[in-house]
Design a protein around this motif. Structure first.
Motif, PDB file in Angstrom:
ATOM      1  N   CYS A 166       0.908  -1.271  -0.089  1.00 50.73           N
ATOM      2  CA  CYS A 166       0.072   0.066  -0.064  1.00 50.73           C
ATOM      3  C   CYS A 166       0.822   1.434  -0.090  1.00 50.73           C
ATOM      4  CB  CYS A 166      -1.140  -0.179   1.290  1.00 50.73           C
ATOM      5  SG  CYS A 166      -0.072   0.219   2.852  1.00 50.73           S
ATOM      6  N   CYS A 197       2.999   1.986   3.238  1.00 55.14           N
ATOM      7  CA  CYS A 197       4.038   1.299   3.400  1.00 55.14           C
ATOM      8  C   CYS A 197       5.272   1.544   2.455  1.00 55.14           C
ATOM      9  CB  CYS A 197       3.639  -0.326   3.398  1.00 55.14           C
ATOM     10  SG  CYS A 197       2.719  -1.066   4.661  1.00 55.14           S
ATOM     11  N   SER A 218       4.774  -4.456   5.602  1.00 57.45           N
ATOM     12  CA  SER A 218       3.512  -4.557   5.169  1.00 57.45           C
ATOM     13  C   SER A 218       2.642  -4.267   6.402  1.00 57.45           C
ATOM     14  CB  SER A 218       3.099  -6.297   5.056  1.00 57.45           C
ATOM     15  OG  SER A 218       3.246  -6.941   6.192  1.00 57.45           O
ATOM     16  N   CYS A 219       1.356  -4.080   5.948  1.00 59.08           N
ATOM     17  CA  CYS A 219       0.275  -3.805   7.452  1.00 59.08           C
ATOM     18  C   CYS A 219      -1.057  -4.365   7.067  1.00 59.08           C
ATOM     19  CB  CYS A 219       0.292  -2.031   7.344  1.00 59.08           C
ATOM     20  SG  CYS A 219      -0.680  -1.374   6.052  1.00 59.08           S
ATOM     21  N   CYS A 272      -2.037  -4.580   3.465  1.00 53.64           N
ATOM     22  CA  CYS A 272      -1.337  -4.745   2.297  1.00 53.64           C
ATOM     23  C   CYS A 272      -0.395  -6.067   2.719  1.00 53.64           C
ATOM     24  CB  CYS A 272      -0.442  -3.865   1.819  1.00 53.64           C
ATOM     25  SG  CYS A 272       1.042  -3.377   2.835  1.00 53.64           S
ATOM     26  N   ARG A 294      -1.738   1.452  12.186  1.00 54.37           N
ATOM     27  CA  ARG A 294      -2.454   0.633  11.294  1.00 54.37           C
ATOM     28  C   ARG A 294      -1.810  -0.948  10.957  1.00 54.37           C
ATOM     29  NH1 ARG A 294       1.658   2.842   8.079  1.00 54.37           N
ATOM     30  NH2 ARG A 294       2.511   1.461   6.537  1.00 54.37           N
TER      31      ARG A 294
HETATM   32 ZN   LIG Z   1       0.760  -1.378   3.778  1.00 53.43          ZN
END
Ligand SMILES: [Zn+2]
Ligand SMILES: [Zn+2]
Length: 387
Positions: free
Chosen positions: A106, A109, A127-128, A131, A169
């Motif tokens: 995303c 990120c 990542s998060c 994503c 997030r």
């Molecule tokens: Zn992300």
């Protein structure tokens, strides 16, 4: 005081749905709980009638990767001794739920990846909750870290703090990892970029399988790849940093641009523009299959391939174009193991990481002309869950 039990089904695990529920419950002064079970998400909320109604409206607009198919609710008897809203432990009831596909990195990120003040700076596996890997990392449901191939990576103090911070997030992001605690790459990205520039064939372990990567401007390297892969004419897919880079070689209309940049990041077939790229990429064809980078590692690779990246390098046309072709034999499964003999048969260097891929998934292929989009090969990003 009213209480309501709510069942939500669809793609609601691995998408930040529980934190989203907690935030909305707290915003509406509701107590209760939420938990994952293997056929969806279960919620109980308690509070004023109008607050419960607001909550029910709010959860119909979930985070980007979520897809709700059904929501059902029942009025139940209020509890007397409840004063908070909690995430409860997941329950395994042998049901059936849907997992999201692996998703492209995303924008947030991507910012972390190139921001020297975050601990995710140049970390190839940032990542998060919005994503990163999902389907290719899940061993079984419900979707929790200990049932993914991230389970061997024990969270460092900072990652654990983010994981437990509802305002972050990465709250309950099962794939959270950083340079200190997460998966590691076998080679430095700068070295991989050098090898590609020198004309090597690199086998690269990605999100859901191995690709062979070659400099698309190096005819000798492409010729060698065709010989070693025993592939005379079949076109190779290409990866470019952004659509401005693709426009140097192919026509891109608005619909195609939208498909290229979507979180599914498919290969999009585009009409060839000029003959700068070697004919050997797609012999005799007037179309080229392009995709955009979809992992942090891909972006890092372009960063190191670029001479003196400017502040705006991510948006500017970039001269580097890569062949990024699946490493498997035609009509066989994606290669997910670095010890597979075909990798040594073809590649000069094998680059791998220690996050196990549970399911090999090939890139999807799309043709997007005018308003019509045709999915020519259903793969990464579009795969319905097989678990
Ligand atoms: Zn992300
Ligand atoms: Zn960490």
């Amino acid at each position: 005081m009213k209480r309501c039990s709510i069942s939500v089904n669809g793609i609601v695990q691995g998408v930040g749905f529980r934190p989203f529920v907690v935030i909305n419950a707290k915003n509406n002064d509701l107590t209760g709980f939420v938990f994952n079970h293997d056929s969806g998400v279960e919620i109980e909320v308690q509070g004023e009638q109008k607050n419960i109604e607001h909550f029910l409206i709010a959860i119909k607009h979930p985070p980007p990767l979520a897809k709700i198919t059904t929501i059902s609710y029942d009025k139940i008897k209020p509890l007397v001794d409840e004063d908070d809203f909690k995430v409860k432990e997941s329950v395994n009831n042998n049901g059936y739920t849907q997992l999201p596909a692996d998703s492209a990195i995303c924008d947030a990120c991507l910012n972390d990846l190139f921001n020297p003040s975050t601990r995710f700076y140049h970390y190839p596996f940032v990542s998060c909750t919005h994503c990163g890997p999902r389907l290719s990392t899940t061993i079984r449901l419900p979707y929790d870290r200990d049932k993914t191939t991230f389970s061997p990576f024990k969270l460092c103090r900072d990652c654990l703090a983010d994981y437990n911070d509802i305002k972050d997030r990465r709250y309950h992001a099962q794939t959270i990892a950083c340079l200190q605690c997460g998966p590691k790459l076998s080679h430095k990205v700068i070295e991989i970029a050098q090898k590609i520039k020198q004309g090597e064939i690199v086998a690269l372990k990605g999100l859901s399988g191995f690709h062979f990567v070659v400099d698309a401007l190096n005819t000798d390297a492409i010729k060698r790849l065709r010989e070693l892969k025993n592939r005379d004419y079949k076109p190779f897919a290409l990866m470019a940093l952004n659509t401005n880079s693709i426009k140097q070689h192919a026509y891109v209309n608005d619909k195609e641009k939208q498909c290229l940049s979507s979180i599914e990041r498919p290969i999009v077939l585009l009409d060839k523009k000029q003959h700068i790229l070697p004919e050997l990429i797609a012999p005799g064809l007037n179309q080229l299959g392009f995709m955009l980078p979809y992992t942090p590692l891909h972006y890092l690779l372009f960063y190191y391939l670029t001479n003196n990246p400017t502040d705006n390098w991510l948006k500017e046309p970039n001269i580097n174009i890569l062949i990024m072709t699946s490493s498997n034999y035609t009509n066989e499964d994606m290669i997910i193991n670095e010890n597979h003999p075909h990798l040594t048969e073809v590649a000069d260097t094998i680059v791998w990481h220690d996050r196990v891929i549970t399911l090999g998934i090939d890139d999807s292929v799309i043709r997007a002309k005018n308003t019509k989009t045709i999915l020519l090969r259903r793969g990464r990003g579009f795969t319905p869950h097989p678990i």
